[in-house]
Design an enzyme around this catalytic site. Structure first.
Site, PDB file in Angstrom:
ATOM      1  N   LYS A 109     -14.486   8.409  -5.086  1.00  0.00           N
ATOM      2  CA  LYS A 109     -15.806   8.719  -4.526  1.00  0.00           C
ATOM      3  C   LYS A 109     -16.314  10.051  -5.079  1.00  0.00           C
ATOM      4  O   LYS A 109     -17.486  10.193  -5.433  1.00  0.00           O
ATOM      5  CB  LYS A 109     -15.743   8.786  -2.999  1.00  0.00           C
ATOM      6  N   LYS A 123       0.048  14.620   1.611  1.00  0.00           N
ATOM      7  CA  LYS A 123      -1.247  14.913   1.009  1.00  0.00           C
ATOM      8  C   LYS A 123      -1.436  16.424   0.774  1.00  0.00           C
ATOM      9  O   LYS A 123      -2.348  16.856   0.101  1.00  0.00           O
ATOM     10  CB  LYS A 123      -2.374  14.361   1.874  1.00  0.00           C
ATOM     11  N   HIS A 165       0.786  -1.235   0.000  1.00  0.00           N
ATOM     12  CA  HIS A 165       0.000   0.000   0.000  1.00  0.00           C
ATOM     13  C   HIS A 165       0.815   1.281   0.000  1.00  0.00           C
ATOM     14  O   HIS A 165       0.250   2.368  -0.041  1.00  0.00           O
ATOM     15  CB  HIS A 165      -0.912   0.048   1.231  1.00  0.00           C
ATOM     16  N   THR A 193      -8.587   6.628  -2.749  1.00  0.00           N
ATOM     17  CA  THR A 193      -9.927   6.148  -3.085  1.00  0.00           C
ATOM     18  C   THR A 193     -10.920   7.283  -2.911  1.00  0.00           C
ATOM     19  O   THR A 193     -11.988   7.266  -3.519  1.00  0.00           O
ATOM     20  CB  THR A 193     -10.345   4.961  -2.194  1.00  0.00           C
ATOM     21  N   LYS A 249      -9.564  13.901   3.962  1.00  0.00           N
ATOM     22  CA  LYS A 249      -8.681  12.728   3.991  1.00  0.00           C
ATOM     23  C   LYS A 249      -7.830  12.858   5.234  1.00  0.00           C
ATOM     24  O   LYS A 249      -7.854  13.889   5.895  1.00  0.00           O
ATOM     25  CB  LYS A 249      -7.813  12.660   2.740  1.00  0.00           C
ATOM     26  N   ARG A 250      -7.037  11.826   5.562  1.00  0.00           N
ATOM     27  CA  ARG A 250      -6.146  11.965   6.705  1.00  0.00           C
ATOM     28  C   ARG A 250      -5.186  13.126   6.499  1.00  0.00           C
ATOM     29  O   ARG A 250      -4.836  13.455   5.364  1.00  0.00           O
ATOM     30  CB  ARG A 250      -5.370  10.665   6.930  1.00  0.00           C
TER      31      ARG A 250
HETATM   32  C1  LIG Z   1     -12.316   7.071   1.444  1.00  0.00           C
HETATM   33  C2  LIG Z   1     -11.913   7.453   2.789  1.00  0.00           C
HETATM   34  C3  LIG Z   1     -10.575   7.721   3.075  1.00  0.00           C
HETATM   35  C4  LIG Z   1      -9.487   7.673   2.026  1.00  0.00           C
HETATM   36  O1  LIG Z   1      -9.403   8.932   1.396  1.00  0.00           O
HETATM   37  P1  LIG Z   1      -8.147   9.326   0.481  1.00  0.00           P
HETATM   38  O2  LIG Z   1      -8.562  10.638  -0.091  1.00  0.00           O
HETATM   39  O3  LIG Z   1      -8.038   8.279  -0.574  1.00  0.00           O
HETATM   40  O4  LIG Z   1      -6.972   9.415   1.359  1.00  0.00           O
HETATM   41  C5  LIG Z   1     -10.240   8.085   4.359  1.00  0.00           C
HETATM   42  N1  LIG Z   1     -11.172   8.185   5.334  1.00  0.00           N
HETATM   43  C6  LIG Z   1     -12.473   7.956   5.087  1.00  0.00           C
HETATM   44  C7  LIG Z   1     -13.446   8.089   6.188  1.00  0.00           C
HETATM   45  C8  LIG Z   1     -12.887   7.577   3.813  1.00  0.00           C
HETATM   46  O5  LIG Z   1     -14.185   7.324   3.585  1.00  0.00           O
END
Ligand SMILES: *Cc1c(COP(=O)(O)O)cnc(C)c1O
Length: 810
Positions: free
Chosen positions: A656, A550, A356, A652, A544-545
């Site tokens: 979305k 990022k 990952h 991911t 995101k985190r």
């Molecule tokens: C999808 C998702 C992530 C991953 O987000 P990235 O933008 O790909 O880092 C992290 N936390 C939650 C709650 C998510 O639904």
């Protein structure tokens, strides 16, 4: 089951009386949630039993997905959806005076994961069941999930997430399936009939008790299992106390506390290696308990152990569950009397591994000493795997000592888990095309040379059932009305939407749905922040985190620059923007926490400055989680996916947003590259360095952040604002660290290098949004192509190319 509203209402009323002794009029939302949840689980129970019966009778090959995290979020809405009763229940409850949306809010958000990796595992479970594969999750039932985040005076404050305080209606405790996991002690070796026999002595035994959650597929009949293990003390016999061999009460309490801590907390560290003994204990606990239970199930089939690889596939989600490898070897050899070569052949044919990350601080390495003490038999096996592997290297590359050192599993008194995982797996996959390429050509080049057929790519995906049908039911409805419902089972058929991309009435409907989603989010924000939000502004979102790579920092520095421009020219012509952030920082990640504070500080200044006149507003929404994501993402216009190229393995979140019609502002990183391949330059806003350039800078140098500070007055202005007295830096030096990472530490993530290009691209977005017809066209093209990123697609490729399994018809 109830297939019509009236039956549902009747069954529901009876349940309420029967189980709670309450008439409808006295029922609270929590009561309704509990009754409804139990009703659904019980209903699924029959299909659950049937599914398991079928697997057993036909001896179908089973896949077990081992993951330290399953970020499943809430289950009620998705279970209703997959069981095909969502509308019946929504309408039935409405008749009874309840809103399903409010009832859904009663459920605790199961936050048993940090972010992308854990959410991927959850999406995969949904796709496995929905595509009728025999695939299950193996996890830990943490008592406390990822911390709950509060923002106090702009700072992140962490509260424990005791999600089990509310009854968990979905899980079933299966005491009869418990197993024992053994730690510490020592190994005695002796020869018996010419064979070496290993016996683990004086160990401390831990009771692993599974809690099963049914994973209901979209056909409602297919129900797989997420089995989460809980650590408990053993009380029945003193023998199992191991080293304390007695009944000393204080020792027992000590033992009990130490055992229970194994499944107490999820480690809240995302992508940074956590070097704690307890973490290693958690990993072995998961692997040992999971494997013992899997092998017990296999044992009941009455087949020879040689057929294991045809009946069971074990997948490890990153290196955290790598100990399944030596644990499987141990069980095959020590408990089933198999020789090394046979056990090794079986193990490597069963295990596959997903990588990952290439962030070196995230690559797991365990101190040899810790492994030896905590798991003495596992240590011996890892040592033997390493010795044999190094022997093979020596005969293949005689004299090439540097190569052997680079590739060894044990090096520098540490166990390199990624090397162990690669050597003992038949498949190693990356999570997006670019990431896999970097793995093969750079990070794991030597392994790829040695095992050229082992590496492969499986681009991540998201379940369109949760992220489109459940999160954005109006958009899903519009898709049904335009291209029919086949896309639900074949999400790539969403491509049929492309033909409506210029259709005025279709565009208007897409726009109207987006606006209603924005209004809903605006209401949520107002309820939290007490401020009105302009639904006609561009909703520009980064959730995101929080991590340096990022680059939330790039986003907020750009906003500060925009603010400076408005202060210079209050009548500046721009489409109003609402910037939305959501991000948790690991509690020990100092820089990340400072960035959160900076976002909130800038928000405070900008939101309260009358000169800004609503041109920009900034909101940091606290406690980003799956259920919050479901509220935010359908309302986004712009999706910020701005990681330093090469650093985000896939992402991911990007998928979305695309599926919900937001346009991506991003770098050529992770799966953004594949999004771009499909929709082209016209339908995405790309900026910044490419991965190749970033990696070359790391390798050869040549980047000097100070030059940019010296040469770009916009950069100089915003950076100086962080450290010179003014509205952003009032009386402390709290942003000095940020200033220093960018200049003194030469900006590891190229924030300043990409700044100009990012600013320009934002101007382009402003221009593009003014032409609504063109914008909507782009949005529809993105939605149409997003079906490729359904995890159904990803999972069918794992199934056919890695696990070799087929759908099971019930
Ligand atoms: C999808 C998702 C992530 C991953 O987000 P990235 O933008 O790909 O880092 C992290 N936390 C939650 C709650 C998510 O639904």
């Amino acid at each position: 089951m109830f297939n019509d509203k009236e039956t549902f209402k009747q069954v529901f009323r009876e349940d309420l009386i029967g189980k709670l002794g309450k008439p409808l009029e006295e029922a609270s939302n929590a009561d309704v949630y509990n009754i409804l949840g139990n009703m659904i689980r019980e209903n699924a129970g029959r299909h659950w039993a049937d599914t398991n019966q079928k697997y057993k009778a036909d001896k179908d090959k089973q896949v077990y997905y081992f993951s330290m995290e399953f970020l499943i979020g809430r289950l009620l809405g998705n279970n209703l959806l997959n069981m095909g009763v969502l509308e019946v229940v929504r309408e039935g409850l409405a008749d009874l005076g309840f809103s399903l949306a409010d009832i859904e809010e009663e459920e605790a958000d199961a936050g048993l994961g940090n972010g992308g990796l854990g959410r991927l595992a959850a999406c995969f479970l949904d796709s496995l069941a929905s595509l009728q594969y025999a695939g299950h999750g193996c996890g830990i039932r943490y008592k406390y999930g990822l911390f709950e985040q509060k923002i106090v005076d702009g700072y992140q404050v962490e509260l424990p997430d005791y999600w089990l305080q509310k009854d968990n209606v979905w899980e079933v405790r299966r005491e009869d399936k418990q197993v024992e996991v053994r730690f510490w002690g020592h190994v005695e070796t002796r020869a018996e009939n010419g064979e070496l026999v290993f016996e683990h002595k004086d160990y401390e035994a831990v009771r692993a008790v599974p809690y099963d959650i049914p994973i209901i597929g979209a056909d409602r009949r297919h129900v797989n299992t997420l089995r989460n293990w809980s650590a408990e003390s053993i009380t029945q016999s003193t023998r199992t106390f191991g080293t304390f061999a007695g009944t000393d009460y204080h020792k027992f309490l000590e033992y009990k506390r130490s055992v229970e801590s194994i499944s107490e907390f999820l480690y809240p560290d995302d992508s940074e290696y956590e070097g704690k003994l307890l973490r290693l204990k958690q990993q072995y606990f998961l692997c040992s308990a999971g494997l013992q239970s899997i092998l017990r199930t296999f044992g009941k089939l009455g087949l020879p152990y040689e057929s294991l690889p045809d009946k069971v596939a074990l997948h490890i989600n990153d290196t955290h569950p790598t100990l399944v490898i030596p644990e499987l070897m141990r069980i095959l050899m020590d408990e089933h009397g198999m020789g090394w070569n046979k056990a090794w052949d079986i193990t490597t044919r069963m295990v596959s591994y997903t990588n990952h990350t290439i962030l070196s601080e995230a690559l797991e390495r365990w101190p040899l000493q810790m492994v030896r003490e905590l798991m003495p038999r596992i240590f011996l096996i890892i040592e033997e795997i390493n010795a044999r592997f190094c022997g093979e290297l020596m005969s293949r590359y005689p004299g090439d000592q540097p190569r052997i050192e680079q590739m060894a599993i044990i090096h520098d008194d540490q166990v390199r888990m990624a090397h162990l995982a690669i050597v003992a797996s038949h498949s190693v996959n990356g999570v997006a095309a670019l990431h896999t390429e970097i793995l093969q050509k750079r990070e794991m080049r030597l392994f790829n040379e040695m095992y050229p057929h082992r590496f492969n790519n499986k681009t991540n995906g998201i379940t369109h059932r949760r992220w489109l049908m459940h999160a954005n039911p109006e958009l899903a409805g519009l898709i049904n009305d335009s291209i029919g419902t086949r896309w639900i089972h074949h999400p790539q058929e969403m491509i049929g939407l492309i033909k409506y991309c210029e259709d005025a009435s279709f565009q208007e409907q897409v726009a109207a749905i987006k606006r209603r989603n924005k209004l809903r989010l605006a209401e949520y924000i107002s309820s939290k922040h007490g401020v009105q939000v302009d639904p006609d502004s561009i909703f520009d979102v980064q959730v995101k985190r929080l991590h340096a790579y990022k680059r939330q920092l790039l986003n907020i520095l750009h906003i500060l620059h925009l603010y400076n421009q408005i202060k210079d020219n209050p009548s500046m012509d721009m489409v109003p923007r609402t910037f939305i952030f959501g991000a948790k920082a690991a509690p020990s990640y100092h820089l990340a926490k400072r960035i959160i504070k900076l976002i909130n500080t800038v928000a405070d200044v900008v939101n309260n400055d009358p000169d800004v006149k609503g041109k920009i507003r900034i909101f940091f929404l606290e406690n980003y989680s799956v259920s919050l994501a479901e509220k935010i993402i359908p309302a986004a216009d712009v999706s910020e996916q701005i990681s330093t190229a090469s650093k985000e393995a896939s992402g991911t979140g990007n998928m979305k947003f695309m599926m919900n019609g937001a346009l991506t502002l991003g770098t050529m990183d992770g799966a953004n590259v594949e999004m771009h391949e499909m929709v082209g330059d016209n339908n995405m806003f790309l900026f910044g360095l490419r991965a190749e350039q970033v990696l070359d800078y790391y390798q050869y140098g040549g980047y000097h952040a100070r030059d940019i500070y010296a040469g770009d007055s916009r950069v100089r202005e915003v950076l100086d604002q962080l450290v010179n007295p003014g509205p952003i830096c009032c009386h402390s030096q709290e942003f000095d660290t940020i200033f220093q990472t960018l200049l003194d530490n030469n900006d590891e993530f190229f924030v300043l290098k990409d700044f100009a290009s990012y600013v320009e691209t934002h101007v382009e977005i402003d221009r593009a949004y003014r032409n609504q017809k063109e914008w909507l066209k782009k949005s529809i093209i993105n939605i149409g192509h997003s079906g490729k990123f359904s995890s159904d697609n990803t999972i069918s490729r794992y199934a056919s190319e890695i696990w070799k399994i087929h759908p099971i018809r019930l």
